[in-house]
Design a protein around this motif. Structure first.
Motif, PDB file in Angstrom:
ATOM      1  N   TRP A   1      -5.128  -2.012  -0.201  1.00 25.21           N
ATOM      2  CA  TRP A   1      -4.029  -1.081   0.001  1.00 25.21           C
ATOM      3  C   TRP A   1      -2.727  -1.795  -0.301  1.00 25.21           C
ATOM      4  CZ3 TRP A   1      -4.146   4.055   0.773  1.00 25.21           C
ATOM      5  CH2 TRP A   1      -5.369   4.625   1.111  1.00 25.21           C
ATOM      6  N   ILE A   2      -1.878  -1.179  -1.100  1.00 29.01           N
ATOM      7  CA  ILE A   2      -0.588  -1.745  -1.458  1.00 29.01           C
ATOM      8  C   ILE A   2       0.500  -0.735  -1.119  1.00 29.01           C
ATOM      9  CG2 ILE A   2      -1.477  -3.294  -3.239  1.00 29.01           C
ATOM     10  CD1 ILE A   2      -0.841  -1.232  -5.328  1.00 29.01           C
ATOM     11  N   SER A   3       1.667  -1.244  -0.792  1.00 24.22           N
ATOM     12  CA  SER A   3       2.783  -0.383  -0.436  1.00 24.22           C
ATOM     13  C   SER A   3       3.999  -0.739  -1.267  1.00 24.22           C
ATOM     14  CB  SER A   3       3.122  -0.507   1.057  1.00 24.22           C
ATOM     15  OG  SER A   3       2.085   0.000   1.855  1.00 24.22           O
ATOM     16  N   THR A   4       4.789   0.269  -1.592  1.00 25.74           N
ATOM     17  CA  THR A   4       6.012   0.069  -2.350  1.00 25.74           C
ATOM     18  C   THR A   4       6.982   1.187  -1.992  1.00 25.74           C
ATOM     19  OG1 THR A   4       6.933  -0.283  -4.558  1.00 25.74           O
ATOM     20  CG2 THR A   4       5.205   1.364  -4.370  1.00 25.74           C
ATOM     21  N   SER A   5       8.135   1.169  -2.623  1.00 21.17           N
ATOM     22  CA  SER A   5       9.108   2.228  -2.373  1.00 21.17           C
ATOM     23  C   SER A   5       9.429   3.008  -3.629  1.00 21.17           C
ATOM     24  CB  SER A   5      10.411   1.630  -1.827  1.00 21.17           C
ATOM     25  OG  SER A   5      10.979   0.750  -2.783  1.00 21.17           O
ATOM     26  N   ALA A   6       9.230   2.366  -4.791  1.00 18.43           N
ATOM     27  CA  ALA A   6       9.751   2.918  -6.034  1.00 18.43           C
ATOM     28  C   ALA A   6       8.710   3.708  -6.810  1.00 18.43           C
ATOM     29  CB  ALA A   6      10.290   1.798  -6.915  1.00 18.43           C
ATOM     30  N   TYR A   7       9.181   4.716  -7.512  1.00 21.84           N
ATOM     31  CA  TYR A   7       8.372   5.415  -8.504  1.00 21.84           C
ATOM     32  C   TYR A   7       9.300   5.840  -9.638  1.00 21.84           C
ATOM     33  CZ  TYR A   7       4.851   8.356 -10.667  1.00 21.84           C
ATOM     34  OH  TYR A   7       3.948   8.896 -11.556  1.00 21.84           O
ATOM     35  N   PRO A   8       9.090   5.294 -10.848  1.00 18.53           N
ATOM     36  CA  PRO A   8       8.009   4.392 -11.245  1.00 18.53           C
ATOM     37  C   PRO A   8       8.161   3.000 -10.659  1.00 18.53           C
ATOM     38  CG  PRO A   8       9.571   4.650 -13.020  1.00 18.53           C
ATOM     39  CD  PRO A   8       9.997   5.618 -11.961  1.00 18.53           C
ATOM     40  N   VAL A   9       7.074   2.218 -10.713  1.00 17.18           N
ATOM     41  CA  VAL A   9       7.036   0.906 -10.082  1.00 17.18           C
ATOM     42  C   VAL A   9       7.575  -0.172 -11.011  1.00 17.18           C
ATOM     43  CG1 VAL A   9       5.530  -0.823  -9.054  1.00 17.18           C
ATOM     44  CG2 VAL A   9       5.097   1.606  -8.641  1.00 17.18           C
TER      45      VAL A   9
ATOM     46  N   PHE B   1       1.417  -9.796  -5.711  1.00 14.36           N
ATOM     47  CA  PHE B   1       1.861  -9.184  -4.485  1.00 14.36           C
ATOM     48  C   PHE B   1       1.408 -10.064  -3.320  1.00 14.36           C
ATOM     49  CE2 PHE B   1       0.453  -5.769  -7.399  1.00 14.36           C
ATOM     50  CZ  PHE B   1       1.712  -5.394  -7.828  1.00 14.36           C
ATOM     51  N   ARG B   2       2.275 -10.219  -2.361  1.00 11.28           N
ATOM     52  CA  ARG B   2       1.911 -11.014  -1.189  1.00 11.28           C
ATOM     53  C   ARG B   2       0.799 -10.296  -0.417  1.00 11.28           C
ATOM     54  NH1 ARG B   2       4.490 -15.031   1.326  1.00 11.28           N
ATOM     55  NH2 ARG B   2       6.362 -14.656   0.100  1.00 11.28           N
TER      56      ARG B   2
ATOM     57  N   THR C   1      10.203   0.917   5.048  1.00 10.03           N
ATOM     58  CA  THR C   1      11.062   0.893   3.858  1.00 10.03           C
ATOM     59  C   THR C   1      10.229   0.970   2.588  1.00 10.03           C
ATOM     60  OG1 THR C   1      11.021  -1.533   3.851  1.00 10.03           O
ATOM     61  CG2 THR C   1      12.832  -0.455   5.044  1.00 10.03           C
ATOM     62  N   GLU C   2       8.910   1.110   2.749  1.00 12.21           N
ATOM     63  CA  GLU C   2       8.004   1.213   1.610  1.00 12.21           C
ATOM     64  C   GLU C   2       7.090   2.420   1.822  1.00 12.21           C
ATOM     65  OE1 GLU C   2       6.307  -2.725   1.725  1.00 12.21           O
ATOM     66  OE2 GLU C   2       7.663  -3.393   0.158  1.00 12.21           O
ATOM     67  N   PRO C   3       7.573   3.615   1.498  1.00  8.70           N
ATOM     68  CA  PRO C   3       6.847   4.839   1.868  1.00  8.70           C
ATOM     69  C   PRO C   3       5.738   5.245   0.905  1.00  8.70           C
ATOM     70  CG  PRO C   3       9.249   5.175   1.779  1.00  8.70           C
ATOM     71  CD  PRO C   3       8.935   3.928   1.039  1.00  8.70           C
ATOM     72  N   VAL C   4       5.459   4.445  -0.134  1.00  7.43           N
ATOM     73  CA  VAL C   4       4.353   4.724  -1.046  1.00  7.43           C
ATOM     74  C   VAL C   4       3.188   3.818  -0.667  1.00  7.43           C
ATOM     75  CG1 VAL C   4       3.558   4.717  -3.435  1.00  7.43           C
ATOM     76  CG2 VAL C   4       5.923   5.352  -2.914  1.00  7.43           C
ATOM     77  N   HIS C   5       2.037   4.407  -0.376  1.00  2.00           N
ATOM     78  CA  HIS C   5       0.875   3.656   0.088  1.00  2.00           C
ATOM     79  C   HIS C   5      -0.314   4.035  -0.779  1.00  2.00           C
ATOM     80  CE1 HIS C   5       3.438   3.066   3.614  1.00  2.00           C
ATOM     81  NE2 HIS C   5       3.613   4.366   3.585  1.00  2.00           N
TER      82      HIS C   5
ATOM     83  N   LYS D   1       3.718  -4.559  -1.970  1.00  2.00           N
ATOM     84  CA  LYS D   1       3.032  -5.657  -1.311  1.00  2.00           C
ATOM     85  C   LYS D   1       1.797  -5.149  -0.596  1.00  2.00           C
ATOM     86  CE  LYS D   1       5.568  -5.494   3.035  1.00  2.00           C
ATOM     87  NZ  LYS D   1       6.440  -6.239   3.949  1.00  2.00           N
ATOM     88  N   ARG D   2       0.914  -6.073  -0.319  1.00  2.00           N
ATOM     89  CA  ARG D   2      -0.234  -5.785   0.514  1.00  2.00           C
ATOM     90  C   ARG D   2       0.040  -6.426   1.862  1.00  2.00           C
ATOM     91  NH1 ARG D   2      -3.310  -7.757  -4.432  1.00  2.00           N
ATOM     92  NH2 ARG D   2      -3.717  -5.861  -5.607  1.00  2.00           N
TER      93      ARG D   2
END
Length: 639
Positions: free
Chosen positions: A379-387, A609-610, A366-370, A2-3
């Motif tokens: 800028w977007i944030s997520t937690s998963a890799y791969p997305v 993404f929101r 809870t979303e440590p990927v920026h 999300k953004r």
């Protein structure tokens, strides 16, 4: 993914200082924790309750302090101390200590003064055999790791005004060695946090070799002497390494030499030590892919998952391991107009969290990927890799098309092993993406091919073609036939079996009989990029990187060539055995029902993404559970 509404903003003071450049900071009052936040205290910094504050100390530098290692070698360190603004006297402290271990002559010893002015002691240590330190140069050896551990103990117990808490900081060489140092220091060491920048999980892959072919970076050892000081064997060491690689010797393969220098091999040990890590990379970094892989390895180790696999569905991510991907090249964190280091404030908060026990809430995310998304400047944030939960396959056709369905008729196209041009390049275009899309994460290619010699080289370059015809290069990947064998235990596939991140073994050549048709799966480095409406994806297939020496030999390239920089990840300098096996080769690339060559992409719907002003879309947070992933991956509106 999300953004966040307040994510990645500037304070008024920073905006005045840095103009229009957006310094990345995390969401104020992280998602899921808003009830804990005091809105009156909210800031645009990670966690929403911390600010870097003004400098409260002056600085004083003590240079060339000798520290004797256990084998008798004397390393030199420079120490920057906080001082009283009024008197200039050394501040009483005690203070936590940040250590950077660098080999480079160009690293200034006052580079850490931003931290010193805010209550840290900063140690710049010269790596063994470099700068003014003694000992023999050895390029990330086990002895170097032991040196790091001994420097940590010295800084924790013998350095004046140290409070015994140590953080490791630095980029590139000084980023990679943080993992080795931490593991060598062992359990219950004084190290409380690390911040390895422009560094990743791999050394052989992506940096020194592309598909087993030496890159621009593989020539970097020739600069060891001038870069680090050559009194202790750096010049000879670098020349020997390059010579052996060019000859196709043992160090041209991912064997013991590279394995002991591969940070990802120490990820589980590192996590077991309980040390938090903030990784910072860039889209054009030579560690762009392996920095993301290192993030996944650390999260997997923390969750007690299989270390080298993709993060699993519903896997919760911890804020103890975070990664930031900004724009720029290798270790380019400075805003070009003012020269300000845009990473300093986030790094300071990271160390304030772990070394000063400040309640910043930075680690609560809870979303440590920026990621600073290319194309959109968001800028977007997520937690998963791969997305992406599943990958979109685009199949190549003899008509130069990329189609979502396998061509009904078989076909092939031939390319010569030569510099890109007529007869040595192929082009394939997708249909127009009327609604645009988002490309998020690692890509791959699955090519069915044969060669007239026992070897082949193919380079897959992904480009975006805008509605007005503007072409934007996105990323590329390389496969060498003799080193194309993948490790099934470390190669990632999606839920449908489509390759996500093939992982080559690269330990020995396995030549293929001439004209034998085989399938080759290989990785294309990840990118996070917004695809504008009306654009299409283009795949360009070539056999050499422009421009090598005559006949593809690993001679110095022209100054204006793609292979002229000393750092890069393109397949530029084939070894002598590779040149011999590739010369005069013609590669046939096959399409159709029996040989469905494809480009495999992590495509998502555009704007799924929101974000501020876009609250109507599903709030898919990138948690990889598939709950909204299917919605984000339904791209039927582009048909």
């Amino acid at each position: 993914m999300k953004r966040s509404r307040l994510a990645w903003l500037l304070t008024a003071a920073q905006a005045a200082l840095l103009g229009s450049v957006a310094i990345p900071v995390f969401a104020s009052c992280e998602s899921g924790h808003a009830q804990q936040c005091d809105s009156t205290a909210a800031t645009p910094f990670p966690g929403g309750v911390w600010t870097p504050g003004n400098a409260t100390y002056g600085t004083a530098l003590d240079k060339s302090i000798p520290v004797t290692m256990s084998d008798g070698a004397v390393l030199m360190v420079d120490v920057s101390y906080p001082t009283d603004w009024q008197t200039g006297a050394r501040a009483k402290g005690p203070f936590p200590v940040l250590i950077t271990q660098t080999p480079y002559l160009g690293t200034p010893s006052n580079a850490g003064d931003y931290f010193v002015q805010r209550g840290y002691i900063f140690v710049t240590a010269s790596v063994r055999g470099t700068r003014n330190s003694g000992g023999d140069f050895s390029f990330f050896s086990e002895r170097d790791a032991k040196d790091g551990a001994e420097l940590v103990q010295w800084a924790a117990t013998k350095l004046q005004n140290s409070n015994g808490k140590i953080g490791l900081q630095g980029g590139s060489w000084a980023g990679l060695n943080q993992f080795y140092t931490a593991v060598a220091a062992g359990r219950n060491s004084p190290i409380k946090a690390v911040a390895p920048f422009c560094a990743g999980a791999e050394f052989y892959r992506e940096t020194y070799f592309a598909g087993g072919i030496p890159t621009q970076t593989a020539q970097f050892p020739l600069f060891f002497g001038p870069a680090v000081g050559n009194d202790h064997g750096a010049t000879a060491y670098g020349q020997s390494l390059v010579n052996e690689i060019e000859a196709g010797g043992p160090r041209a393969y991912d064997r013991e030499f590279w394995q002991i220098r591969t940070p990802g091999n120490y990820a589980r040990q590192f996590v077991e030590l309980g040390i938090p890590a903030l990784i910072w990379s860039t889209h054009q970094d030579i560690y762009a892919e392996s920095s993301m892989s290192m993030y996944a390895y650390l999260q997997n180790a923390y969750s007690k998952q299989y270390l080298y696999g993709p993060m699993t569905p519903n896997q919760k991510a911890t804020g103890r391991y975070q990664i930031i991907i900004s724009q720029g090249g290798h270790c380019q964190f400075e805003e070009q107009t003012t020269g300000q280091n845009i990473a300093n404030n986030i790094t300071l908060e990271w160390f304030d969290t772990w070394l000063k026990d400040k309640k910043t809430r930075m680690a609560d995310t809870t979303e440590p990927v920026h990621v600073h998304e290319l194309g959109s400047n968001n800028w977007i944030s997520t937690s998963a890799y791969p997305v992406a939960p599943s990958y979109k396959q685009y199949f190549l056709s003899a008509q130069g098309e990329l189609s979502r369905t396998v061509p009904k008729h078989s076909g092939k196209a031939d390319v010569l092993w030569a510099q890109p041009g007529t007869g040595s390049s192929l082009q394939f275009d997708s249909p127009v993406l009327k609604k645009g899309a988002t490309l998020a994460g690692p890509m791959s290619a699955s090519f069915y091919a044969s060669s007239t010699t026992p070897n082949l080289e193919l380079i897959a370059t992904v480009e975006l073609v805008a509605a007005d015809g503007t072409v934007t290069p996105v990323s590329s990947g390389t496969v060498l036939g003799s080193l194309s064998k993948n490790d099934p235990n470390r190669s990632w596939i999606d839920k449908n079996g489509v390759p996500v991140k093939p992982y080559g073994e690269y330990v020995a050549d396995h030549y293929v009989p001439a004209n034998e048709l085989r399938r080759y799966d290989f990785v294309i480095s990840p990118k996070f990029i917004a695809i504008p409406e009306g654009s299409k994806v283009r795949l360009v297939v070539t056999t050499q990187t422009p421009s090598q020496g005559a006949n593809g030999a690993s001679t110095p390239p022209p100054a204006n060539s793609q292979c002229s920089p000393s750092l890069g990840t393109d397949a530029c300098f084939p070894t002598h055995p590779q040149v011999v096996s590739l010369t005069s080769s013609t590669v046939s690339l096959y399409f159709g029902p029996g040989s469905p060559s494809s480009l495999n992409l992590p495509l998502l719907k555009a704007n799924c993404f929101r974000s501020e002003g876009n609250t109507s879309v599903p709030n898919w947070s990138g948690d990889n559970d598939g709950s909204h992933g299917a919605v984000c991956q339904d791209m039927s509106d582009n048909d």
